[in-house]
Scaffold this active site. Structure first.
Site, PDB file in Angstrom:
ATOM      1  N   GLU A 169       0.815  -1.229   0.000  1.00  0.00           N
ATOM      2  CA  GLU A 169       0.000   0.000   0.000  1.00  0.00           C
ATOM      3  C   GLU A 169       0.849   1.279   0.000  1.00  0.00           C
ATOM      4  O   GLU A 169       0.312   2.380   0.020  1.00  0.00           O
ATOM      5  CB  GLU A 169      -0.943   0.070   1.215  1.00  0.00           C
ATOM      6  CG  GLU A 169      -1.885  -1.093   1.381  1.00  0.00           C
ATOM      7  CD  GLU A 169      -2.741  -0.978   2.638  1.00  0.00           C
ATOM      8  OE1 GLU A 169      -2.665   0.047   3.349  1.00  0.00           O
ATOM      9  OE2 GLU A 169      -3.494  -1.927   2.930  1.00  0.00           O
ATOM     10  N   GLY A 170       2.176   1.156   0.042  1.00  0.00           N
ATOM     11  CA  GLY A 170       3.016   2.340   0.216  1.00  0.00           C
ATOM     12  C   GLY A 170       3.253   2.673   1.673  1.00  0.00           C
ATOM     13  O   GLY A 170       3.799   3.738   1.988  1.00  0.00           O
TER      14      GLY A 170
END
Length: 346
Positions: A313-314
């Site tokens: 997701e970062g």
């Protein structure tokens, strides 16, 4: 061979003045460790003795994988679109950490097998409703791969025009650790077994099955190591879109925040297309996925943090961002021996 993806290396001549500024800070030489190299890297990207981080942003690219239905993941494919809804509602891990650190957040539908319709905060760049099953045929055509890369590049160019000069990459896609494992194996030569992990939480039997399935995919293609061929055979629309976005970000002189294993597979692909791209990359963390070590080693990358993360997701990029700020802030704000009137060593 892939000149259309070329990225110019930052002018290294500027490093002398930048290193001198760092060395004259009120500290022993090298005493801020990896932060000093990080400050130097960002100053070189920006060709500035006073680097600045403007409009920092994380882009989460989402896409589905045809191979997910074959059992390479512990979760059903529907989780991809359900998690996109979670991002849009502000409830995912990346939302929490982006809010905490003042990062803008954009979600991109690169190729999710779901129709979201027009939604605030969601960019529709869908190439198709998920890739094909790479166990039986190429995940995407070369044309689809090129389309995904170009759409990723366009998204980043728009951010740059809006004043963003530092961008983090995140992803969501059930089955994408399998794609990343194959890409890592093909582009680094690391044995496949060393590139495969538990992904979303497979047990030992699940990992063994995943390995068996990925070996079947490799048997279908034979040896393939050209980056665009590897991407088309095994990648996801979100991985291809990130690779294109990364090249565009480096070309625009942005700092790239590289997350973990899946984002790393896109960075590895981009670096094989344009080797100078690593000069623009901050490798934010070391993932708990075993294949990530092979990527970092191949890219000669030293990650900022190691927290055993494996969420994607970062999140690793968002969590590392305060360290990036710290590197820029000490370069700009910390006194020098001269300005502070502190005696240097004899």
């Amino acid at each position: 061979m892939h000149s259309e993806f070329s990225v110019p290396a930052p002018d290294r001549a500027f490093a002398v003045a930048l290193q001198h500024k760092i060395d004259r800070k009120t500290k022993p030489l090298g005493a801020l460790g990896d932060l000093e190299g990080l400050g130097l890297k960002i100053g070189l990207v920006q060709q500035s003795l006073t680097p600045a981080l403007r409009n920092p942003h994380v882009i989460v690219f989402a896409g589905d994988h045809g191979a997910a239905k074959a059992g390479v993941s512990a979760y059903p494919q529907d989780v991809t679109w359900q998690m996109v809804e979670n991002f849009l509602a502000g409830g995912a891990g990346i939302n929490v950490f982006a809010r905490q650190n003042g990062l803008g957040l954009t979600v991109v539908d690169a190729g999710v097998a779901h129709d979201f319709g027009p939604r605030p905060g969601l960019i529709d760049a869908k190439v198709g409703p998920g890739t094909r099953n790479f166990l039986e045929e190429p995940a995407m055509t070369r044309a689809e791969c090129a389309t995904a890369m170009e759409r990723g590049a366009g998204i980043v160019r728009t951010l740059a025009v809006d004043g963003c000069n530092i961008v983090g990459f995140g992803e969501m896609g059930i089955g994408n650790t399998a794609a990343a494992s194959l890409i890592t194996h093909c582009l680094t030569g690391t044995p496949l077994a060393d590139c495969i992990g538990r992904g979303t939480g497979l047990d030992d039997a699940g990992v063994a099955r995943k390995r068996q399935l990925l070996e079947k995919a490799l048997a279908r293609t034979g040896k393939v190591d050209d980056p665009l061929s590897v991407l088309a055979e095994f990648g996801g629309f979100e991985i291809a879109m990130m690779a294109g976005a990364m090249v565009a970000a480096a070309r625009a002189g942005m700092v790239l925040l590289i997350d973990g294993f899946i984002v790393g597979s896109a960075a590895l692909t981009a670096a094989r297309l344009a080797p100078a791209i690593t000069d623009y990359c901050v490798f934010c963390h070391r993932s708990a996925e075993p294949g990530h070590l092979a990527q970092l080693s191949a890219l000669d990358a030293r990650p900022l943090i190691d927290l055993g993360l494996r969420l994607g997701e970062g999140t690793g990029a968002a969590l590392a961002y305060p360290l990036v700020q710290a590197a820029v802030n000490f370069v700009n704000e910390m006194a020098s021996f001269e300005s502070a009137g502190v005696s240097d060593k004899e």
